[in-house]
Design a protein around this motif. Sequence first.
Motif, PDB file in Angstrom:
ATOM      1  N   ARG A  32      73.628  18.577  38.466  1.00  0.00           N
ATOM      2  CA  ARG A  32      73.921  20.111  38.787  1.00  0.00           C
ATOM      3  C   ARG A  32      74.971  20.631  37.946  1.00  0.00           C
ATOM      4  O   ARG A  32      76.256  19.779  38.062  1.00  0.00           O
ATOM      5  CB  ARG A  32      74.602  20.156  40.356  1.00  0.00           C
ATOM      6  N   VAL A  33      75.005  21.619  37.288  1.00  0.00           N
ATOM      7  CA  VAL A  33      75.852  22.084  36.336  1.00  0.00           C
ATOM      8  C   VAL A  33      76.919  23.470  36.679  1.00  0.00           C
ATOM      9  O   VAL A  33      76.192  24.229  37.354  1.00  0.00           O
ATOM     10  CB  VAL A  33      75.185  22.537  34.945  1.00  0.00           C
ATOM     11  N   HIS A  34      78.030  23.241  36.693  1.00  0.00           N
ATOM     12  CA  HIS A  34      78.970  24.303  37.091  1.00  0.00           C
ATOM     13  C   HIS A  34      79.556  24.854  35.760  1.00  0.00           C
ATOM     14  O   HIS A  34      80.025  24.090  34.978  1.00  0.00           O
ATOM     15  CB  HIS A  34      80.034  23.844  37.931  1.00  0.00           C
ATOM     16  N   LEU A  35      80.105  26.056  35.773  1.00  0.00           N
ATOM     17  CA  LEU A  35      80.824  26.790  34.930  1.00  0.00           C
ATOM     18  C   LEU A  35      81.520  27.755  35.248  1.00  0.00           C
ATOM     19  O   LEU A  35      81.788  28.539  36.135  1.00  0.00           O
ATOM     20  CB  LEU A  35      79.890  27.736  33.868  1.00  0.00           C
ATOM     21  N   CYS A  36      83.016  27.058  34.862  1.00  0.00           N
ATOM     22  CA  CYS A  36      84.296  27.826  35.187  1.00  0.00           C
ATOM     23  C   CYS A  36      84.605  28.966  33.951  1.00  0.00           C
ATOM     24  O   CYS A  36      84.706  28.528  32.701  1.00  0.00           O
ATOM     25  CB  CYS A  36      85.509  27.089  35.409  1.00  0.00           C
ATOM     26  N   LEU A  37      84.614  30.269  34.120  1.00  0.00           N
ATOM     27  CA  LEU A  37      84.613  31.420  33.216  1.00  0.00           C
ATOM     28  C   LEU A  37      85.541  32.484  33.766  1.00  0.00           C
ATOM     29  O   LEU A  37      85.884  32.615  34.950  1.00  0.00           O
ATOM     30  CB  LEU A  37      83.182  31.552  33.041  1.00  0.00           C
ATOM     31  N   ASP A  38      85.822  33.139  32.677  1.00  0.00           N
ATOM     32  CA  ASP A  38      86.822  34.364  33.128  1.00  0.00           C
ATOM     33  C   ASP A  38      85.830  35.574  33.973  1.00  0.00           C
ATOM     34  O   ASP A  38      84.622  35.626  33.812  1.00  0.00           O
ATOM     35  CB  ASP A  38      86.968  35.136  31.671  1.00  0.00           C
ATOM     36  N   ARG A  39      86.554  36.033  35.035  1.00  0.00           N
ATOM     37  CA  ARG A  39      85.710  36.679  35.794  1.00  0.00           C
ATOM     38  C   ARG A  39      84.964  38.105  35.428  1.00  0.00           C
ATOM     39  O   ARG A  39      83.684  38.519  36.091  1.00  0.00           O
ATOM     40  CB  ARG A  39      86.925  37.417  36.960  1.00  0.00           C
ATOM     41  N   SER A  40      85.625  38.678  34.386  1.00  0.00           N
ATOM     42  CA  SER A  40      84.929  39.493  33.794  1.00  0.00           C
ATOM     43  C   SER A  40      83.555  39.417  33.210  1.00  0.00           C
ATOM     44  O   SER A  40      82.784  40.357  32.943  1.00  0.00           O
ATOM     45  CB  SER A  40      85.657  40.325  32.632  1.00  0.00           C
ATOM     46  N   LEU A  41      83.231  38.075  33.043  1.00  0.00           N
ATOM     47  CA  LEU A  41      81.875  37.710  32.141  1.00  0.00           C
ATOM     48  C   LEU A  41      80.901  37.129  33.348  1.00  0.00           C
ATOM     49  O   LEU A  41      79.826  36.882  33.207  1.00  0.00           O
ATOM     50  CB  LEU A  41      82.009  36.761  31.237  1.00  0.00           C
ATOM     51  N   ALA A  45      76.868  36.184  32.888  1.00  0.00           N
ATOM     52  CA  ALA A  45      76.643  34.736  33.035  1.00  0.00           C
ATOM     53  C   ALA A  45      75.559  34.647  34.070  1.00  0.00           C
ATOM     54  O   ALA A  45      74.860  33.548  33.872  1.00  0.00           O
ATOM     55  CB  ALA A  45      77.886  33.696  33.291  1.00  0.00           C
ATOM     56  N   ARG A  46      75.556  35.210  34.993  1.00  0.00           N
ATOM     57  CA  ARG A  46      74.458  35.085  36.009  1.00  0.00           C
ATOM     58  C   ARG A  46      72.955  35.733  35.488  1.00  0.00           C
ATOM     59  O   ARG A  46      71.916  35.364  35.788  1.00  0.00           O
ATOM     60  CB  ARG A  46      74.504  36.100  37.154  1.00  0.00           C
ATOM     61  N   LEU A  47      73.124  36.379  34.135  1.00  0.00           N
ATOM     62  CA  LEU A  47      71.878  36.886  33.567  1.00  0.00           C
ATOM     63  C   LEU A  47      71.388  35.956  32.668  1.00  0.00           C
ATOM     64  O   LEU A  47      70.399  35.535  32.305  1.00  0.00           O
ATOM     65  CB  LEU A  47      72.023  38.387  32.792  1.00  0.00           C
ATOM     66  N   VAL A  48      72.351  35.280  31.967  1.00  0.00           N
ATOM     67  CA  VAL A  48      71.979  34.311  30.722  1.00  0.00           C
ATOM     68  C   VAL A  48      71.862  32.989  31.202  1.00  0.00           C
ATOM     69  O   VAL A  48      71.203  32.305  30.662  1.00  0.00           O
ATOM     70  CB  VAL A  48      73.085  34.387  29.524  1.00  0.00           C
ATOM     71  N   PRO A  50      71.086  31.671  34.615  1.00  0.00           N
ATOM     72  CA  PRO A  50      70.931  31.565  35.936  1.00  0.00           C
ATOM     73  C   PRO A  50      70.847  30.261  37.008  1.00  0.00           C
ATOM     74  O   PRO A  50      70.869  30.371  38.047  1.00  0.00           O
ATOM     75  CB  PRO A  50      69.357  32.439  35.911  1.00  0.00           C
ATOM     76  N   ASP A  51      70.696  29.187  36.098  1.00  0.00           N
ATOM     77  CA  ASP A  51      70.741  27.846  36.933  1.00  0.00           C
ATOM     78  C   ASP A  51      71.839  27.253  37.169  1.00  0.00           C
ATOM     79  O   ASP A  51      72.042  26.028  37.547  1.00  0.00           O
ATOM     80  CB  ASP A  51      69.561  27.310  36.114  1.00  0.00           C
ATOM     81  N   VAL A  52      72.970  27.882  36.458  1.00  0.00           N
ATOM     82  CA  VAL A  52      74.468  27.236  36.577  1.00  0.00           C
ATOM     83  C   VAL A  52      75.039  27.913  38.053  1.00  0.00           C
ATOM     84  O   VAL A  52      74.975  28.985  37.893  1.00  0.00           O
ATOM     85  CB  VAL A  52      74.941  27.696  35.226  1.00  0.00           C
ATOM     86  N   VAL A  53      76.033  26.782  38.398  1.00  0.00           N
ATOM     87  CA  VAL A  53      76.748  27.497  39.521  1.00  0.00           C
ATOM     88  C   VAL A  53      78.034  27.928  38.840  1.00  0.00           C
ATOM     89  O   VAL A  53      78.877  27.258  37.819  1.00  0.00           O
ATOM     90  CB  VAL A  53      77.210  26.166  40.519  1.00  0.00           C
ATOM     91  N   LEU A  54      78.477  29.183  39.292  1.00  0.00           N
ATOM     92  CA  LEU A  54      79.757  29.784  38.695  1.00  0.00           C
ATOM     93  C   LEU A  54      80.749  29.767  39.314  1.00  0.00           C
ATOM     94  O   LEU A  54      80.849  29.985  40.551  1.00  0.00           O
ATOM     95  CB  LEU A  54      79.376  31.391  38.232  1.00  0.00           C
ATOM     96  N   HIS A  55      82.137  29.529  38.735  1.00  0.00           N
ATOM     97  CA  HIS A  55      83.197  29.521  39.348  1.00  0.00           C
ATOM     98  C   HIS A  55      84.277  30.664  38.555  1.00  0.00           C
ATOM     99  O   HIS A  55      85.218  30.028  37.744  1.00  0.00           O
ATOM    100  CB  HIS A  55      83.676  28.101  39.398  1.00  0.00           C
ATOM    101  N   PRO A  56      84.091  32.014  38.844  1.00  0.00           N
ATOM    102  CA  PRO A  56      85.073  32.803  38.121  1.00  0.00           C
ATOM    103  C   PRO A  56      86.272  32.709  38.440  1.00  0.00           C
ATOM    104  O   PRO A  56      86.848  32.502  39.531  1.00  0.00           O
ATOM    105  CB  PRO A  56      84.437  34.073  38.658  1.00  0.00           C
ATOM    106  N   VAL A  57      87.316  32.831  37.339  1.00  0.00           N
ATOM    107  CA  VAL A  57      88.818  32.983  37.635  1.00  0.00           C
ATOM    108  C   VAL A  57      89.324  33.921  36.589  1.00  0.00           C
ATOM    109  O   VAL A  57      88.680  34.510  35.739  1.00  0.00           O
ATOM    110  CB  VAL A  57      89.429  31.530  37.129  1.00  0.00           C
ATOM    111  N   THR A  58      90.572  34.153  36.882  1.00  0.00           N
ATOM    112  CA  THR A  58      90.987  35.466  36.186  1.00  0.00           C
ATOM    113  C   THR A  58      91.690  34.733  34.837  1.00  0.00           C
ATOM    114  O   THR A  58      92.787  34.019  35.215  1.00  0.00           O
ATOM    115  CB  THR A  58      92.223  36.144  36.860  1.00  0.00           C
TER     116      THR A  58
END
Length: 421
Positions: A32-41, A45-48, A50-58
């Motif tokens: 299970r793959v997770h991605l921590c990224l900038d909130r604006s993106l 990221a949900r479009l490109v 879709p199988d990754v769990v996102l953790h948005p931060v500022t």
Amino acid sequence: MKHHLVIQLARFGDLIQTKRLLATLCARPDSRVHLCLDRSLEPLARLVFPDVVLHPVTAHGTGLNGHEAVRAMLTDNRRAFAGLRAVSFERVYNLNFSGLNFRLAALFDPDTVEGYAWQDGQELISLWPSMAMRWSDQRRFSINLVDFWAGYCPDMLAPERVNPSAQSKGNGLGVVLAGRESRRSLPVEILARMVATTAQARKAPHVHLLGGAGEHGAGQAVMKLLPPAVQARTRNLAGATNWADLVEIVGSLDLLLTPDTGTMHLAAHLGTPVHAFFLSSAWCFETGPYGAGHTVHQAVAPCLPCLETRPCDNGVACLGAFADPGYQRFMTTRKAEHMPSGMIAYESRFDALGQTFHPVAGMDPDSEQRARFRQFILAHLSGDPDSIVEKMTDMDALLAQRIYRERDWITRDPSGSITGP
């Protein structure tokens, strides 16, 4: 199930270029793959991915600098940090050298962190990014950023499986008006000639001008310089698209004409053919479009690639080849003899390491040394550094002296692979 976290806090293009690493981790069984990224993106990221769990931060856009920015980010991100801490990650891949990245690393056992870690108040950098810092003074021999980030994993996905092969989609020509770095972009007059030549040669049914709100004026200026027949089928969409619109448009094009931009990497992700122009600090062997079927016109001069943080003492001479009338002729005929000096046309190719580029017009004086550098890096990634020494040529020895440090050879984990300092 094993959870893997990638921390990618850089911007649009870097997010897309993390794909080979993310795809490698997703391909592992029971992963299970997770991605921590900038909130604006996050919407992109949900479009490109879709199988990754996102953790948005500022991570950007605080309007603050230095320690004040880090302090504000830490305050705003407390809930996101708590969510990350609650997951037991098998491995954490922390990809960026920044204050916030190091603070995020402090959430995890440093033995699980690859890249930029934090232990007992100290910032630690593992071997792979340390090596990249050492070879960065020889940027002509660098490797594609997609492959560099994937290089954290010994089982990295085959390069041809990362992005689809580029093919025309039917909706004409897309044009990215400018990149984030000003010297990487073309002046309006040169860009308009390039657009007109390409649209006419390819009989493009539509031309879509793309960019942010700040490029809307440039789009209007380009349109005014186009021949009436091309102008009539051109739309200035700068500032008029959200992430979903951009994905839809770029994914429908026959060709994207662009400098080194995030939209270029999005096109490669979607399998849309890219015709990119690289100059100034942009170097296709570092950040060129990833996949088969793309073309890069690379300005070449002894001073390139440069750093845009430093003033240009040469009057941006690398623009000269793009302004040369012979360049427009080359774009029409595709004949190597029409290529002006100061430029090389490359086609995207793969080798055992990943993405590379093959010259089809113009001479590449660095090709032999670059090939040896790539072989050297591939040998390192194979996990058998002793074989590098046994087969080392004089040139390889110089590479080893520049890229390795003595402690890199003596600090190994039980499996025998080199670990970070």
